[in-house]
Scaffold this motif. Sequence first.
Motif, PDB file in Angstrom:
ATOM      1  N   GLU A 406       0.834  -1.211   0.000  1.00  0.00           N
ATOM      2  CA  GLU A 406       0.000   0.000   0.000  1.00  0.00           C
ATOM      3  C   GLU A 406       0.866   1.258   0.000  1.00  0.00           C
ATOM      4  OE1 GLU A 406      -2.620  -0.235   3.288  1.00  0.00           O
ATOM      5  OE2 GLU A 406      -3.828  -1.876   2.454  1.00  0.00           O
ATOM      6  N   LEU A 407       1.947   1.238   0.785  1.00  0.00           N
ATOM      7  CA  LEU A 407       2.859   2.391   0.779  1.00  0.00           C
ATOM      8  C   LEU A 407       3.460   2.610  -0.606  1.00  0.00           C
ATOM      9  CD1 LEU A 407       4.791   1.993   4.167  1.00  0.00           C
ATOM     10  CD2 LEU A 407       3.150   3.786   3.558  1.00  0.00           C
ATOM     11  N   ARG A 408       3.862   1.536  -1.244  1.00  0.00           N
ATOM     12  CA  ARG A 408       4.436   1.665  -2.585  1.00  0.00           C
ATOM     13  C   ARG A 408       3.406   2.201  -3.572  1.00  0.00           C
ATOM     14  NH1 ARG A 408       7.351  -4.292  -2.612  1.00  0.00           N
ATOM     15  NH2 ARG A 408       9.211  -3.727  -1.395  1.00  0.00           N
ATOM     16  N   GLU A 409       2.167   1.723  -3.465  1.00  0.00           N
ATOM     17  CA  GLU A 409       1.125   2.214  -4.367  1.00  0.00           C
ATOM     18  C   GLU A 409       0.877   3.707  -4.160  1.00  0.00           C
ATOM     19  OE1 GLU A 409      -2.313  -0.135  -3.750  1.00  0.00           O
ATOM     20  OE2 GLU A 409      -1.510  -1.934  -4.735  1.00  0.00           O
ATOM     21  N   GLN A 410       0.755   4.108  -2.902  1.00  0.00           N
ATOM     22  CA  GLN A 410       0.522   5.529  -2.624  1.00  0.00           C
ATOM     23  C   GLN A 410       1.672   6.390  -3.126  1.00  0.00           C
ATOM     24  OE1 GLN A 410      -0.200   5.851   1.563  1.00  0.00           O
ATOM     25  NE2 GLN A 410      -2.145   4.696   1.490  1.00  0.00           N
ATOM     26  N   HIS A 411       2.886   5.916  -2.890  1.00  0.00           N
ATOM     27  CA  HIS A 411       4.049   6.680  -3.354  1.00  0.00           C
ATOM     28  C   HIS A 411       4.072   6.776  -4.877  1.00  0.00           C
ATOM     29  CE1 HIS A 411       8.062   8.264  -3.683  1.00  0.00           C
ATOM     30  NE2 HIS A 411       8.484   7.187  -4.339  1.00  0.00           N
ATOM     31  N   THR A 412       3.768   5.687  -5.546  1.00  0.00           N
ATOM     32  CA  THR A 412       3.763   5.696  -7.012  1.00  0.00           C
ATOM     33  C   THR A 412       2.674   6.616  -7.546  1.00  0.00           C
ATOM     34  OG1 THR A 412       4.579   3.423  -7.019  1.00  0.00           O
ATOM     35  CG2 THR A 412       3.629   4.240  -9.059  1.00  0.00           C
ATOM     36  N   LEU A 413       1.488   6.581  -6.922  1.00  0.00           N
ATOM     37  CA  LEU A 413       0.384   7.430  -7.377  1.00  0.00           C
ATOM     38  C   LEU A 413       0.681   8.908  -7.140  1.00  0.00           C
ATOM     39  CD1 LEU A 413      -2.674   5.320  -6.148  1.00  0.00           C
ATOM     40  CD2 LEU A 413      -1.784   5.516  -8.471  1.00  0.00           C
ATOM     41  N   GLN A 414       1.241   9.223  -5.979  1.00  0.00           N
ATOM     42  CA  GLN A 414       1.581  10.619  -5.705  1.00  0.00           C
ATOM     43  C   GLN A 414       2.685  11.111  -6.628  1.00  0.00           C
ATOM     44  OE1 GLN A 414       2.583  10.805  -1.578  1.00  0.00           O
ATOM     45  NE2 GLN A 414       0.455  10.500  -0.867  1.00  0.00           N
ATOM     46  N   LYS A 415       3.625  10.249  -6.903  1.00  0.00           N
ATOM     47  CA  LYS A 415       4.731  10.638  -7.773  1.00  0.00           C
ATOM     48  C   LYS A 415       4.259  10.866  -9.201  1.00  0.00           C
ATOM     49  CE  LYS A 415       9.432   9.152  -8.905  1.00  0.00           C
ATOM     50  NZ  LYS A 415      10.444   8.075  -8.734  1.00  0.00           N
ATOM     51  N   GLY A 416       3.269  10.092  -9.637  1.00  0.00           N
ATOM     52  CA  GLY A 416       2.780  10.251 -11.004  1.00  0.00           C
ATOM     53  C   GLY A 416       1.740  11.334 -11.154  1.00  0.00           C
ATOM     54  N   SER A 417       1.062  11.731 -10.060  1.00  0.00           N
ATOM     55  CA  SER A 417      -0.014  12.730 -10.160  1.00  0.00           C
ATOM     56  C   SER A 417       0.520  14.150 -10.250  1.00  0.00           C
ATOM     57  CB  SER A 417      -0.952  12.604  -8.954  1.00  0.00           C
ATOM     58  OG  SER A 417      -0.228  12.816  -7.750  1.00  0.00           O
ATOM     59  N   ALA A 431      10.799  11.636   2.187  1.00  0.00           N
ATOM     60  CA  ALA A 431      10.479  11.033   3.481  1.00  0.00           C
ATOM     61  C   ALA A 431       9.708   9.717   3.290  1.00  0.00           C
ATOM     62  CB  ALA A 431       9.663  12.012   4.323  1.00  0.00           C
ATOM     63  N   VAL A 432       8.781   9.722   2.319  1.00  0.00           N
ATOM     64  CA  VAL A 432       8.020   8.490   2.050  1.00  0.00           C
ATOM     65  C   VAL A 432       8.946   7.390   1.538  1.00  0.00           C
ATOM     66  CG1 VAL A 432       6.230   7.475   0.598  1.00  0.00           C
ATOM     67  CG2 VAL A 432       5.860   9.710   1.648  1.00  0.00           C
ATOM     68  N   GLU A 433       9.870   7.732   0.649  1.00  0.00           N
ATOM     69  CA  GLU A 433      10.816   6.739   0.133  1.00  0.00           C
ATOM     70  C   GLU A 433      11.697   6.188   1.247  1.00  0.00           C
ATOM     71  OE1 GLU A 433      12.949   8.686  -2.919  1.00  0.00           O
ATOM     72  OE2 GLU A 433      11.284   8.691  -4.363  1.00  0.00           O
ATOM     73  N   SER A 434      12.131   7.060   2.152  1.00  0.00           N
ATOM     74  CA  SER A 434      12.938   6.601   3.287  1.00  0.00           C
ATOM     75  C   SER A 434      12.131   5.666   4.184  1.00  0.00           C
ATOM     76  CB  SER A 434      13.427   7.807   4.085  1.00  0.00           C
ATOM     77  OG  SER A 434      14.136   7.387   5.229  1.00  0.00           O
ATOM     78  N   HIS A 435      10.865   6.008   4.395  1.00  0.00           N
ATOM     79  CA  HIS A 435      10.000   5.152   5.215  1.00  0.00           C
ATOM     80  C   HIS A 435       9.792   3.789   4.540  1.00  0.00           C
ATOM     81  CE1 HIS A 435       6.935   3.991   8.020  1.00  0.00           C
ATOM     82  NE2 HIS A 435       6.009   3.922   7.063  1.00  0.00           N
ATOM     83  N   ILE A 436       9.653   3.791   3.229  1.00  0.00           N
ATOM     84  CA  ILE A 436       9.483   2.522   2.502  1.00  0.00           C
ATOM     85  C   ILE A 436      10.729   1.659   2.635  1.00  0.00           C
ATOM     86  CG2 ILE A 436       9.263   1.531   0.191  1.00  0.00           C
ATOM     87  CD1 ILE A 436       7.398   3.829  -0.514  1.00  0.00           C
ATOM     88  N   ARG A 437      11.914   2.278   2.542  1.00  0.00           N
ATOM     89  CA  ARG A 437      13.153   1.500   2.690  1.00  0.00           C
ATOM     90  C   ARG A 437      13.265   0.912   4.096  1.00  0.00           C
ATOM     91  NH1 ARG A 437      15.353   5.688  -0.602  1.00  0.00           N
ATOM     92  NH2 ARG A 437      15.988   6.839   1.275  1.00  0.00           N
ATOM     93  N   GLU A 438      12.879   1.688   5.098  1.00  0.00           N
ATOM     94  CA  GLU A 438      12.912   1.173   6.469  1.00  0.00           C
ATOM     95  C   GLU A 438      11.966  -0.020   6.636  1.00  0.00           C
ATOM     96  OE1 GLU A 438      11.969   4.371   9.033  1.00  0.00           O
ATOM     97  OE2 GLU A 438      13.867   5.454   8.725  1.00  0.00           O
ATOM     98  N   GLU A 439      10.772   0.103   6.059  1.00  0.00           N
ATOM     99  CA  GLU A 439       9.817  -1.002   6.152  1.00  0.00           C
ATOM    100  C   GLU A 439      10.322  -2.235   5.401  1.00  0.00           C
ATOM    101  OE1 GLU A 439       7.085  -1.245   7.931  1.00  0.00           O
ATOM    102  OE2 GLU A 439       7.471   0.740   8.788  1.00  0.00           O
ATOM    103  N   GLU A 440      10.996  -2.022   4.279  1.00  0.00           N
ATOM    104  CA  GLU A 440      11.560  -3.152   3.537  1.00  0.00           C
ATOM    105  C   GLU A 440      12.644  -3.856   4.350  1.00  0.00           C
ATOM    106  OE1 GLU A 440      10.938  -1.562  -1.075  1.00  0.00           O
ATOM    107  OE2 GLU A 440      12.892  -1.416  -0.075  1.00  0.00           O
ATOM    108  N   GLU A 441      13.478  -3.069   5.038  1.00  0.00           N
ATOM    109  CA  GLU A 441      14.513  -3.679   5.879  1.00  0.00           C
ATOM    110  C   GLU A 441      13.895  -4.459   7.038  1.00  0.00           C
ATOM    111  OE1 GLU A 441      16.989  -0.495   7.096  1.00  0.00           O
ATOM    112  OE2 GLU A 441      17.912  -0.183   5.111  1.00  0.00           O
TER     113      GLU A 441
END
Length: 722
Positions: A406-417, A431-441
Amino acid sequence: DFEELQKQLDSRLQNTEMSGAHNSEFQTLEDLERREREYSEHIIDNMEAFWKQTDKAQQDFFDRSKCSSAKATKIMMDLTEKMIAVESLLSESQDLQAMDIQERLFNWELMVKMIDSLKSSIPEECKSRLNTVSNILDHLTVKNNLSVRQKEELLTDLHKAFWEQLAHYSNECMQQSKDLVLKRLECRAKKKEEFKHRQEAEKESLLSKTFLTEDVHHFLKAYHELTEKHWQAQWDLEEEDDCESTEAVTDLYKELYSKASHALAELVTELFLQTLPVVTNLSVRECELLKEEWQENLVPQLEKWENHRQIRWKLFQEQLLQEKELWITEYALSAVMQKHLSEKEEKIIQGVVSRLGCLSDESVSYILQKHRLLLCSVLRRLTFRRAGMAVLACMRLSRKKSSLQELREQHTLQKGSSLCQDEDQWQLQKAVESHIREEEEKLEEETQEINLEFHQQLVTEIQEALQFLQQHMQQVIGQTLLQYARGEAEKKSSDDGQDFKERLVESAVESVYGTSNNINRLVQNYYQQLGKITEGYEGKKLQHLKSLQAERNERIRLKNKEKELALKEKHTKGLLNVSSTVHQRIVLQQNKILARFELQQQIRLESLKQKLLGLHRLGTELENQLREAEQDFVSELAVLTRVPLAVKKKPSKRSKPAGEKGNSKRQTFQSPKPAEKEDSHENIQEPHGITSGFCREVSESSHEGETEARKNSKMLKKKGSR
């Protein structure tokens, strides 16, 4: 016994299923893991009990059949080879079924995603439509055509009316979906029951066919193909039913979407064409233009929403592709584990066998075959358990994976909009990308921890299963060594007995205690005893054959009489019938002849069985009497010549006279029912000719002993003549 094992396993699995079932429609992950662990324990326990029961059944069979050690080893090797073929078929089938099940899980994910996407699109699109209406009313408020209070009241009434209708439609759609699924499940259960009866009939038809020993592999292949066909038919039924159910539920939600859109359009039309002209000073034409503006502004919003939906679907497909790659890796690791364990265990058993050194090639081959069979059985169940653990690990991580997706989808949608980003938006995306990397780790760390936990649990279960394999192989090797030791002991005992006889003859020839008269008297008594035993055997055999012949004739007579009465009655009824033809009478006569022929063949077969059983009993009795006579002769000769007995003599029972012993045996023999006397021209001596070879083989060993004794007695006669 094997059926009892299957019943026990079914009962345990059913108890496990019932213990994990609650009143709720849902189950926790802990319940699923506990139930899966209990399933595995029951299956492993059943496997151990099955192989123990198999070895026990084999041993009982060999004890009852009293076959030689070489023949028993050959039978066990053939049976083990066929069971290895069965295990290979089951293992291959299990791997294919696991891949099919995984593919079905992916299809289920697609179906669920499609329905969830449709369900979520309805309220989100309706929100976009309502927001467009709110923007138009805000514009009217800015122009002072509408007060803020009026705008709020209009929006509140519109939202309330629409969401109430949407909730009603949603509840109705949900109930229809449940009813639809339950109805299809009932239909599926009925079809499964029909399939079950049809499949049982096909299995019984296959099992009723007669297969020769050479065709066992063909039978196994045919039975396995039939089982695979049944499994595939049930699989296709379930898959087809799932697709139809998904399509039906999708149609219901499409209908819900249509109803919601239509209801919102009616409410908006009522707002613009009926309410606004009354509340504001706008004309009807101006309100119609406002409605057209609402529709025009709605088009880009819907296009944007459709674009977002396609992006989400593309991200979901990428995630599904990654999961498939992970499962391919899991299958490869499972194959590597099987190969490693197989090579390691085979190396161990080969080292053990090579250190023994004393066993024959057949015994070594049997041990290796038995080990391979048990290892295949253990690995098949461990592979099944490993696949179950992999599924449980995915279930544990599913929630975190969904959140991360869901985080990846939101980030992708915001980045494309937003194509043109300011500093704040750029910082927010970082900040969202950093949060996604933390969640991936975090997800990676938790994945490693869960995999390590399940790996340790699997290693423990592997050790327990291999311990069972080791204990079972210890018993197999011990039994093989015991058979080898018994064979060597029997061979040594036979050699010692023959050496003792030769030493006894030499001592008797050179002995000063034995005179010619004493030795001649011993030899003559021995010959007389052999003659009495042989005469008694021939007499009892002749009496046995005569009694069987008389019983057979009487049985034929009675059964023929019954058949003739039945056919005569049937023939009389046929003659009384006016419409009876010559052809019918000929058929009756043919049936009469065929019935008599079948009866004679059946009685002849039963008679031959009785002959073989009786002659086998008489042959065993003859062998025992000859052995006792030889032991008595050797003992008396040793006492006469002052030679110490090196072989311990078994306590012999002096046999009764031939006639008396035959009478006692005949009293315990239960003769079958008397039958009619037919085929009286058959020679009574014919059975003797048929079974003489059989008796000769039975008493061959005793005749060899008699021949050896005759040779020794000739040497003693020479000594006596001197």
